[in-house]
Motif scaffolding. Structure first.
Motif, mmCIF file in Angstrom:
data_model
loop_
_atom_site.group_PDB
_atom_site.id
_atom_site.type_symbol
_atom_site.label_atom_id
_atom_site.label_comp_id
_atom_site.label_asym_id
_atom_site.label_seq_id
_atom_site.Cartn_x
_atom_site.Cartn_y
_atom_site.Cartn_z
ATOM 1 N N GLU A 2 0.276 -1.009 0.037
ATOM 2 C CA GLU A 2 0.028 -0.247 -0.079
ATOM 3 C C GLU A 2 0.907 0.863 -0.034
ATOM 4 O OE1 GLU A 2 -2.767 -0.831 3.610
ATOM 5 O OE2 GLU A 2 -4.112 -1.206 1.854
ATOM 6 N N ARG A 3 2.052 0.984 0.387
ATOM 7 C CA ARG A 3 2.429 2.304 0.667
ATOM 8 C C ARG A 3 3.732 2.687 -0.491
ATOM 9 N NH1 ARG A 3 4.278 0.208 5.817
ATOM 10 N NH2 ARG A 3 6.345 -0.809 5.097
ATOM 11 N N ALA A 4 4.078 1.329 -0.922
ATOM 12 C CA ALA A 4 4.451 1.643 -2.665
ATOM 13 C C ALA A 4 3.334 2.021 -3.380
ATOM 14 C CB ALA A 4 5.098 -0.016 -3.302
ATOM 15 N N LEU A 5 2.321 1.425 -3.733
ATOM 16 C CA LEU A 5 1.186 1.826 -3.977
ATOM 17 C C LEU A 5 1.173 3.640 -4.101
ATOM 18 C CD1 LEU A 5 -0.729 1.728 -6.402
ATOM 19 C CD2 LEU A 5 -2.729 0.719 -4.347
ATOM 20 N N GLU A 6 1.024 4.549 -2.776
ATOM 21 C CA GLU A 6 0.700 5.392 -2.869
ATOM 22 C C GLU A 6 1.500 5.940 -2.905
ATOM 23 O OE1 GLU A 6 -0.100 8.500 1.248
ATOM 24 O OE2 GLU A 6 0.454 6.005 2.074
ATOM 25 N N ARG A 7 2.558 5.903 -2.586
ATOM 26 C CA ARG A 7 4.336 6.760 -3.751
ATOM 27 C C ARG A 7 4.283 7.174 -4.979
ATOM 28 N NH1 ARG A 7 7.373 3.616 0.154
ATOM 29 N NH2 ARG A 7 8.106 2.075 -1.861
ATOM 30 N N LEU A 8 3.845 5.904 -5.679
ATOM 31 C CA LEU A 8 3.586 6.326 -7.343
ATOM 32 C C LEU A 8 2.172 6.984 -7.450
ATOM 33 C CD1 LEU A 8 4.031 1.999 -8.126
ATOM 34 C CD2 LEU A 8 5.577 3.649 -8.920
ATOM 35 N N GLU A 9 1.491 6.770 -7.034
ATOM 36 C CA GLU A 9 0.531 7.596 -6.869
ATOM 37 C C GLU A 9 0.430 9.277 -7.155
ATOM 38 O OE1 GLU A 9 -3.557 6.389 -4.884
ATOM 39 O OE2 GLU A 9 -3.522 4.438 -6.291
ATOM 40 N N ILE A 10 1.327 9.936 -5.964
ATOM 41 C CA ILE A 10 1.851 10.426 -5.800
ATOM 42 C C ILE A 10 2.710 11.073 -7.115
ATOM 43 C CG2 ILE A 10 3.453 12.521 -4.424
ATOM 44 C CD1 ILE A 10 1.895 10.523 -2.058
ATOM 45 N N THR A 11 4.067 10.436 -6.662
ATOM 46 C CA THR A 11 5.105 10.298 -8.286
ATOM 47 C C THR A 11 4.047 10.446 -10.404
ATOM 48 O OG1 THR A 11 6.448 9.253 -7.483
ATOM 49 C CG2 THR A 11 6.782 9.732 -9.721
ATOM 50 N N ARG A 12 2.660 9.790 -10.025
ATOM 51 C CA ARG A 12 2.092 10.064 -11.467
ATOM 52 C C ARG A 12 1.387 11.249 -11.640
ATOM 53 N NH1 ARG A 12 -3.373 9.461 -13.437
ATOM 54 N NH2 ARG A 12 -3.246 9.022 -14.723
ATOM 55 N N GLU A 13 1.226 11.970 -10.000
ATOM 56 C CA GLU A 13 -0.182 12.707 -9.733
ATOM 57 C C GLU A 13 1.464 14.306 -10.025
ATOM 58 O OE1 GLU A 13 -1.622 13.376 -6.112
ATOM 59 O OE2 GLU A 13 -3.559 11.635 -6.918
ATOM 60 N N THR A 14 2.690 14.293 -9.779
ATOM 61 C CA THR A 14 3.771 15.457 -9.677
ATOM 62 C C THR A 14 3.887 15.335 -11.805
ATOM 63 O OG1 THR A 14 4.142 14.152 -7.357
ATOM 64 C CG2 THR A 14 6.025 15.543 -9.055
ATOM 65 N N VAL A 15 4.220 13.797 -11.925
ATOM 66 C CA VAL A 15 4.581 14.205 -13.758
ATOM 67 C C VAL A 15 3.638 14.897 -14.360
ATOM 68 C CG1 VAL A 15 4.986 12.460 -15.288
ATOM 69 C CG2 VAL A 15 5.848 12.358 -13.390
ATOM 70 N N LEU A 16 1.965 14.607 -14.248
ATOM 71 C CA LEU A 16 0.700 14.995 -14.729
ATOM 72 C C LEU A 16 1.046 16.889 -14.403
ATOM 73 C CD1 LEU A 16 -1.661 12.311 -14.227
ATOM 74 C CD2 LEU A 16 -0.892 13.170 -16.012
ATOM 75 N N ASP A 17 1.413 16.835 -12.894
ATOM 76 C CA ASP A 17 1.122 18.740 -12.855
ATOM 77 C C ASP A 17 2.451 19.155 -13.457
ATOM 78 O OD1 ASP A 17 -0.876 18.298 -10.841
ATOM 79 O OD2 ASP A 17 0.303 17.793 -8.966
ATOM 80 N N LEU A 18 3.735 18.240 -13.377
ATOM 81 C CA LEU A 18 4.643 18.856 -14.781
ATOM 82 C C LEU A 18 5.261 18.662 -15.370
ATOM 83 C CD1 LEU A 18 8.001 17.786 -12.327
ATOM 84 C CD2 LEU A 18 7.018 19.770 -12.042
ATOM 85 N N ALA A 19 3.820 18.584 -16.221
ATOM 86 C CA ALA A 19 3.105 18.540 -17.833
ATOM 87 C C ALA A 19 2.216 19.163 -18.026
ATOM 88 C CB ALA A 19 3.003 17.008 -18.133
ATOM 89 N N ALA A 20 1.677 19.297 -16.452
ATOM 90 C CA ALA A 20 0.336 20.494 -17.404
ATOM 91 C C ALA A 20 1.371 21.949 -16.987
ATOM 92 C CB ALA A 20 -0.638 20.439 -16.421
ATOM 93 N N GLU A 21 2.182 22.206 -16.174
ATOM 94 C CA GLU A 21 2.968 23.314 -16.000
ATOM 95 C C GLU A 21 3.482 23.481 -17.890
ATOM 96 O OE1 GLU A 21 5.113 23.076 -12.978
ATOM 97 O OE2 GLU A 21 3.670 23.248 -11.540
#
Length: 147
Positions: free
Chosen positions: A43-62
């Motif tokens: 669950e911790r690994a999944l949470e980290r991956l979800e956060i990383t994915r959101e960060t990448v999407l945010d950076l791409a949007a910027e």
């Protein structure tokens, strides 16, 4: 007891069963504790991956860059079959390579997946029913004038 089995023997059998059941319960509790730890780590690994994915999407949007939409589950395995080589595959070949069924319903389901990959530009279909990875365009060669 009327069956001729002494009460003492019955109580010993019950005690033996109780001891076995107690050991089984303890083993199961240990297994549950081990699995609970594994679940928490996953669950911790999944949470980290979800956060990383959101960060990448945010950076791409910027950066006003539209991120490539990831392939849905199951499609990466299909694509891996094509990256292992070959001159193109039919839906039935992909089913076999993935160890799936080759009945018509499985083949048609796979064909639909392959068609969706063609629509996304991930695969091409040079001949009906034959699917291949797109080939990069060869570099243009200058024409030689023979005049």
């Amino acid at each position: 007891m009327t069956s001729g089995v002494p009460v003492r023997e019955v109580l010993e059998q019950i005690e033996a069963r109780r001891a076995r059941a107690g050991r089984a319960v303890e083993k199961l509790r240990e297994e549950i504790a081990r699995l609970t730890g594994q679940l928490a780590a996953a669950e911790r690994a999944l949470e980290r991956l979800e956060i990383t994915r959101e960060t990448v999407l945010d950076l791409a949007a910027e950066n006003d860059a539209a991120p490539a939409e990831p392939l849905p589950p199951g499609y990466r395995e299909v694509l891996a079959v094509f990256t292992r080589g070959g001159n193109g595959l039919h839906a039935k070949d992909v089913c076999r390579a993935l160890g799936g069924g080759t009945e018509p319903r499985h083949v048609e389901s796979m064909r639909a997946r392959l068609k969706r990959l063609v629509e996304r530009g991930v695969l091409t279909e040079p001949d009906p029913g034959l699917f291949v990875l797109p080939q990069p365009d060869p570099p243009a060669t200058p024409e030689i004038n023979s005049s």
